[in-house]
Motif scaffolding. Structure first.
Motif, PDB file in Angstrom:
ATOM      1  N   HIS A 165       0.705  -1.191   0.126  1.00 41.57           N
ATOM      2  CA  HIS A 165       0.039   0.109  -0.100  1.00 41.57           C
ATOM      3  C   HIS A 165       0.779   1.175  -0.070  1.00 41.57           C
ATOM      4  CE1 HIS A 165      -3.996  -2.002   1.423  1.00 41.57           C
ATOM      5  NE2 HIS A 165      -3.383  -2.709   0.609  1.00 41.57           N
ATOM      6  N   TYR A 166       1.875   1.359   0.920  1.00 43.60           N
ATOM      7  CA  TYR A 166       2.558   2.503   0.894  1.00 43.60           C
ATOM      8  C   TYR A 166       3.458   2.616  -0.490  1.00 43.60           C
ATOM      9  CZ  TYR A 166       6.528   5.392   2.487  1.00 43.60           C
ATOM     10  OH  TYR A 166       7.356   6.876   2.742  1.00 43.60           O
ATOM     11  N   GLN A 167       4.113   1.575  -0.927  1.00 49.21           N
ATOM     12  CA  GLN A 167       4.680   1.464  -2.235  1.00 49.21           C
ATOM     13  C   GLN A 167       3.868   2.005  -3.547  1.00 49.21           C
ATOM     14  OE1 GLN A 167       4.715  -0.841   0.065  1.00 49.21           O
ATOM     15  NE2 GLN A 167       6.314  -2.000   0.286  1.00 49.21           N
ATOM     16  N   SER A 168       2.789   1.680  -3.443  1.00 46.69           N
ATOM     17  CA  SER A 168       1.642   2.095  -4.327  1.00 46.69           C
ATOM     18  C   SER A 168       1.190   3.591  -3.982  1.00 46.69           C
ATOM     19  CB  SER A 168       0.578   1.318  -4.884  1.00 46.69           C
ATOM     20  OG  SER A 168      -0.010   0.828  -3.651  1.00 46.69           O
ATOM     21  N   GLY A 169       1.601   4.225  -3.246  1.00 48.35           N
ATOM     22  CA  GLY A 169       1.278   5.792  -2.864  1.00 48.35           C
ATOM     23  C   GLY A 169       0.296   5.953  -1.797  1.00 48.35           C
TER      24      GLY A 169
ATOM     25  N   TYR B 145       1.671   7.916  -8.775  1.00 44.84           N
ATOM     26  CA  TYR B 145       2.753   7.923  -9.173  1.00 44.84           C
ATOM     27  C   TYR B 145       3.150   9.309  -9.853  1.00 44.84           C
ATOM     28  CZ  TYR B 145      -0.135   6.977 -13.398  1.00 44.84           C
ATOM     29  OH  TYR B 145      -1.227   6.971 -14.359  1.00 44.84           O
ATOM     30  N   ASP B 146       4.603   9.510 -10.146  1.00 42.89           N
ATOM     31  CA  ASP B 146       4.732  10.886 -10.353  1.00 42.89           C
ATOM     32  C   ASP B 146       5.051  10.835 -12.123  1.00 42.89           C
ATOM     33  OD1 ASP B 146       5.107  12.144  -7.994  1.00 42.89           O
ATOM     34  OD2 ASP B 146       6.669  10.274  -7.783  1.00 42.89           O
ATOM     35  N   ARG B 147       5.373   9.461 -12.724  1.00 43.10           N
ATOM     36  CA  ARG B 147       5.325   9.338 -14.059  1.00 43.10           C
ATOM     37  C   ARG B 147       5.039   8.142 -14.519  1.00 43.10           C
ATOM     38  NH1 ARG B 147      10.511  12.004 -16.339  1.00 43.10           N
ATOM     39  NH2 ARG B 147      11.078  13.458 -14.279  1.00 43.10           N
ATOM     40  N   GLY B 240      13.662   9.595  -6.026  1.00 39.04           N
ATOM     41  CA  GLY B 240      12.573   9.776  -5.078  1.00 39.04           C
ATOM     42  C   GLY B 240      11.235   9.580  -5.865  1.00 39.04           C
ATOM     43  N   GLU B 241      11.323   9.683  -7.246  1.00 34.45           N
ATOM     44  CA  GLU B 241       9.771   9.785  -7.700  1.00 34.45           C
ATOM     45  C   GLU B 241       9.489   8.241  -7.743  1.00 34.45           C
ATOM     46  OE1 GLU B 241       9.610  13.147 -11.063  1.00 34.45           O
ATOM     47  OE2 GLU B 241      10.478  11.332 -11.700  1.00 34.45           O
ATOM     48  N   ARG B 242       7.926   8.090  -7.812  1.00 28.14           N
ATOM     49  CA  ARG B 242       7.548   6.951  -8.183  1.00 28.14           C
ATOM     50  C   ARG B 242       7.193   6.505  -9.608  1.00 28.14           C
ATOM     51  NH1 ARG B 242       5.768   7.549  -2.720  1.00 28.14           N
ATOM     52  NH2 ARG B 242       5.805   6.123  -1.401  1.00 28.14           N
ATOM     53  N   ILE B 243       7.480   5.605 -10.288  1.00 35.79           N
ATOM     54  CA  ILE B 243       7.269   5.589 -11.556  1.00 35.79           C
ATOM     55  C   ILE B 243       6.570   4.348 -11.887  1.00 35.79           C
ATOM     56  CG2 ILE B 243       8.469   5.307 -14.034  1.00 35.79           C
ATOM     57  CD1 ILE B 243      11.288   5.793 -12.170  1.00 35.79           C
ATOM     58  N   ARG B 244       5.357   4.613 -12.808  1.00 37.14           N
ATOM     59  CA  ARG B 244       4.487   3.459 -13.296  1.00 37.14           C
ATOM     60  C   ARG B 244       5.026   2.866 -14.404  1.00 37.14           C
ATOM     61  NH1 ARG B 244      -1.814   3.828 -14.268  1.00 37.14           N
ATOM     62  NH2 ARG B 244      -2.233   1.569 -14.849  1.00 37.14           N
ATOM     63  N   LEU B 245       5.455   1.567 -14.356  1.00 34.38           N
ATOM     64  CA  LEU B 245       5.976   1.019 -15.683  1.00 34.38           C
ATOM     65  C   LEU B 245       4.917   0.025 -16.105  1.00 34.38           C
ATOM     66  CD1 LEU B 245       9.741   0.008 -14.413  1.00 34.38           C
ATOM     67  CD2 LEU B 245       8.859   2.125 -15.971  1.00 34.38           C
ATOM     68  N   ARG B 246       4.458   0.175 -17.471  1.00 31.37           N
ATOM     69  CA  ARG B 246       3.282  -0.464 -18.092  1.00 31.37           C
ATOM     70  C   ARG B 246       3.837  -1.682 -19.040  1.00 31.37           C
ATOM     71  NH1 ARG B 246      -1.648   2.533 -18.008  1.00 31.37           N
ATOM     72  NH2 ARG B 246      -1.475   4.770 -17.308  1.00 31.37           N
ATOM     73  N   ARG B 296      10.473   2.838  -7.248  1.00 30.36           N
ATOM     74  CA  ARG B 296      10.860   4.105  -6.750  1.00 30.36           C
ATOM     75  C   ARG B 296      12.153   4.236  -6.544  1.00 30.36           C
ATOM     76  NH1 ARG B 296       9.034   6.718  -0.905  1.00 30.36           N
ATOM     77  NH2 ARG B 296       9.373   8.888  -1.529  1.00 30.36           N
ATOM     78  N   PRO B 297      13.118   4.515  -7.460  1.00 28.07           N
ATOM     79  CA  PRO B 297      14.432   4.749  -7.468  1.00 28.07           C
ATOM     80  C   PRO B 297      14.786   5.801  -6.701  1.00 28.07           C
ATOM     81  CG  PRO B 297      13.632   5.322  -9.822  1.00 28.07           C
ATOM     82  CD  PRO B 297      12.587   5.064  -8.924  1.00 28.07           C
ATOM     83  N   ARG B 298      15.529   5.841  -5.536  1.00 30.25           N
ATOM     84  CA  ARG B 298      15.770   6.985  -4.640  1.00 30.25           C
ATOM     85  C   ARG B 298      17.093   7.606  -4.932  1.00 30.25           C
ATOM     86  NH1 ARG B 298      12.136   5.680   0.147  1.00 30.25           N
ATOM     87  NH2 ARG B 298      11.148   3.910  -0.436  1.00 30.25           N
TER      88      ARG B 298
END
Lengths: 177, 569
Positions: A165-169, B145-147, B240-246, B296-298
């Motif tokens: 849950h945290y990981q997905s935001g 996600y951020d991008r 630090g961004e969350r990236i959605r990979l499809r 999420r690469p930090r």
């Protein structure tokens, strides 16, 4: 080869069980002056309602004054178990390991909690009760309060550490005025 | 009364809601450069892969497809729920698109998520005719996600699809270079004893299979978004961004094991449907499947996206980096998995020579219930939530017990299993299926003939379903290849033993020697394709037409009368 892998895996597992039993969870994640301390409802300056959905909070950001005591009314409006936990990103990361253990032991089962399992004695007086003052763990439809006195500043998030849950935001920022 | 009223209100609202998006696609001969070789292929709008089509849930799309080839073509919108005439399968949904012609597809977008599109004519898809679809949801998504990036995989082969099919028909092991050698026979003999080795080899010979048949097409270059490993497709990020990979697997034949060393991946969607997030170190993506993950690469460094083929004969590689030109280490290929006797199920000793005669009597004596490791029906009472992670690798219920194919994560961590997938928000109420239909996945590797229940497409009657029923499909894989089974037009509810939380997919992998169940709510009238998505298996006959009988009058199929100009694969 396979057999030795299995033994290593088994060892790692029992080690983390003992680390767990040694009890970061029995009050561990309330520590650290940086996040503040449990507050009294009578001292709360205001009430903030936080709704938990699948898998996000509303609101996703709150602003507090340094040292402010806030009464949070946390409502689980989703179909899955969710947590509201006040901490630093590092504390959340540590807590996620414990929560994964709770899933593996069947304490958290998607949309319900196994309370018998939570109260089970894990040795040394520890359990998986999840009863720390900076967090609540709620089944769908449940609502509970957290009263918290914030420190003067800090890198604080409220977060749901149910695995994934945290990981997905599913987190929100606490910003100091 | 209420329902009627609702319908009237809906009709009144419809024109306002139907934002029409208009899209143009041309189907063209293109040049494909993998870095290893350059070949002629087929693409969209001058390129392979084609563009990413971005739709919005709730809009109606019009897509004008102009065929610039000198042969028939078609586009199938893989995983989209739409009227069957718009589904793009020549001979089933429509006649196909003639050279020089422009065909306009028009359908409402009733879903969100990651999907893809491809030609359903001949071998145009393996030749490059594919692209991605991203549908933005009406409401908010259950994750942040951020991008985001599309990561579309394929197995680009220097030979054309037609040539590959000819070669496979002539010599089924033409592209299988990992066959066991005489040298291996002697090393196996010294480890396992001479007679055990001989017995093992004889049994495999009897199956008309080679033990190394994890993949029947080797010699490809893995591509990500059209780029070979050296060309290194790169997606940028800020630490630090969350990236959605499809991730989309648009391969003709290749399953990939995907990992991003140094980053765990939280799987949030499978085949376009949200799943309860599960964090893994690695996952296997079957042909035609999609998985959306959040990473999420930090750190201010590059990370490799590494996709090894299941048979370890090739790989695709891309990079996530803070800046263009940065790269991270590319891991070596691991040792190839070898099928074991378990992957043959209990068919050991059975005369497979009888199988292709299409006589189901020969199979009647076979006791499927003794395939204890594979039968999921017994698992429904099992609490998957309490399954321990450390024995998951050994006990993945979606592989035959003792299978040589069970994947393990390169870093010793968590490898995604179908058993981990739970619908985030179930689409259908759970209910008892009205009936069960058994589909045995059958074939004879030596003749490169693939079929369902021993009967090839050309000789088979359609599967007839009734509108409004819920059918339970039982797939029994009697071959030693993995088959990604794809039902068009209606969802496949995969039985992972989680009841109402069973995940909803459009493509279901059935591993060798296993039985897998899925259920389908028959809620779309018309006629649909149902097939193995391995291009050369579908073309060889592992394919069925499904006819849905009944349903709203206006939409019923004018069945059978369909011209079949464009081929079926």
């Amino acid at each position: 080869m396979n057999a030795s892998n299995l033994i290593v895996a088994g060892l790692a597992f029992s080690m983390s069980v003992s680390a767990f039993a040694a009890g970061t969870h029995g009050g561990g994640h309330g520590h650290g002056a940086s996040i503040g301390e449990p507050g009294k409802a009578s001292e709360a300056s205001r009430t903030i309602t936080v709704e938990m959905h699948d898998n996000y909070y509303e609101p996703e950001e709150i602003r507090v004054k340094p040292g402010e005591t806030v009464r949070f009314v946390v409502q689980n409006k989703g179909n899955l178990v969710h947590e509201f936990n006040i901490g630093t990103p590092g504390m959340h990361e540590a807590h996620q390991k414990e929560m994964r253990m709770m899933v593996e032991h069947g304490v958290i089962q998607g949309n319900k909690l196994n309370h018998d399992m939570m109260n089970m004695d894990m040795g040394n007086g520890h359990s998986m009760k999840h009863d720390d003052p900076n967090s609540v763990l709620l089944e769908p439809g449940q609502s509970r309060e957290v009263v918290w006195t914030f420190a003067n500043q800090g890198n604080i998030e409220f977060a749901c550490n149910v695995p994934g849950h945290y990981q997905s935001g599913m987190y929100g920022d606490v910003n100091f005025e | 009364m209420n329902i009627r009223l609702g319908a009237v209100v809906l009709c009144l609202l419809m024109p306002a809601l139907a934002l029409a998006g208009e899209y143009d696609l041309t189907v063209d001969r293109v040049e494909i450069d993998t870095g290893d070789f350059v070949k002629q292929g087929i693409g969209y709008n001058g390129k392979s892969p084609g563009p990413v089509l971005r739709f919005k849930e709730g809009e109606t799309v019009r897509i004008n497809v102009t065929n610039n080839l000198d042969e028939m073509t078609s586009i199938h919108w893989h995983g989209l729920i739409l009227p069957y005439q718009q589904d793009g399968v020549p001979g089933i949904s429509f006649p196909g698109i003639k050279p020089g012609e422009t065909f306009t597809y028009e359908f409402p977008i009733q879903q969100a998520g990651t999907y893809w599109f491809h030609s359903h004519s001949g071998f145009q898809e393996p030749d490059g005719a594919y692209g991605a679809i991203v549908i933005e949801p009406e409401g908010r998504e259950p994750f942040r996600y951020d991008r985001e990036y599309v990561v579309q995989l394929t197995d680009k082969h220097p030979h054309s699809g037609d040539r590959i099919m000819r070669n496979l028909k002539m010599m089924p092991d033409y592209y299988n270079r990992k066959q066991q050698t005489v040298g291996e026979f002697f090393s196996d003999s010294s480890e396992q004893g001479f007679w055990n080795t001989v017995r093992d080899r004889l049994a495999w010979g009897d199956m008309r299979m080679m033990k190394a048949d994890v993949e029947d097409l080797q010699g490809f270059t893995g591509l990500i978004n059209g780029k070979g490993p050296e060309q290194n497709w790169t997606g940028l990020f800020e630490p630090g961004e969350r990236i959605r990979l499809r991730f989309i697997n648009s391969s003709a034949m290749t399953y990939f094991d995907v990992r991003t060393p140094g980053l765990d991946m939280t799987v949030v969607q499978a085949d376009g449907n949200n799943v309860q997030p599960v964090t893994v170190d690695e996952f296997r993506i079957g042909v035609a499947e999609t998985y959306d993950v959040i990473v999420r690469p930090r750190d201010e460094q590059a990370y490799t996206i590494f996709a090894e083929s299941m048979g370890r004969s090739g790989y695709a590689r891309a990079t996530l980096a803070p800046e263009e030109g940065m790269e991270a280490a590319v891991p070596p290929l691991r040792e190839p998995a070898r099928l074991t006797m378990a992957d043959m199920g209990n068919m050991h000793g059975m005369d497979h020579g009888n199988m292709d005669m299409g006589s189901s009597d020969d199979m009647a004596g076979m006791d499927h219930s003794s395939m204890s490791g594979m039968d999921h029906s017994g698992m429904s009472g099992m609490d998957h939530g309490s399954m321990m992670m450390d024995n998951q690798a050994q006990n993945d219920p979606f592989y035959a017990r003792g299978s040589g194919l069970v994947p393990t994560a390169a870093n010793g961590g968590k490898f995604l299993s179908y058993a981990d997938l739970r619908a985030q928000n179930p689409l259908y109420e759970e209910r008892e299926p009205t009936r069960e239909i058994e589909l045995r996945l059958t074939g004879n590797m030596e003749r490169y003939s693939w079929s369902i229940n021993g009967v090839k497409y050309e000789e088979a009657d359609p599967i007839r379903l009734q509108y409004g029923e819920r059918v339970r499909f039982k797939f029994v894989n009697e071959t030693m290849m993995t088959h990604p089974m794809h039902l068009h037009g209606m969802w496949s509810i995969l039985d992972v033993g989680a009841g109402q939380w069973n995940p909803i997919k459009h493509t279901i992998n059935v591993n060798p020697g296993t039985t897998v169940y899925m259920e389908t709510e028959v809620d779309e009238p018309g006629q649909w394709a149902f097939h193995c998505h391995l291009s050369y298996h579908a073309a060889a006959g592992m394919f069925r037409k499904v006819i849905v009988e009944g349903g709203p009058d206006s939409q019923q199929a004018k069945t059978e009368a369909m011209a079949e100009d464009g081929g079926e694969a």
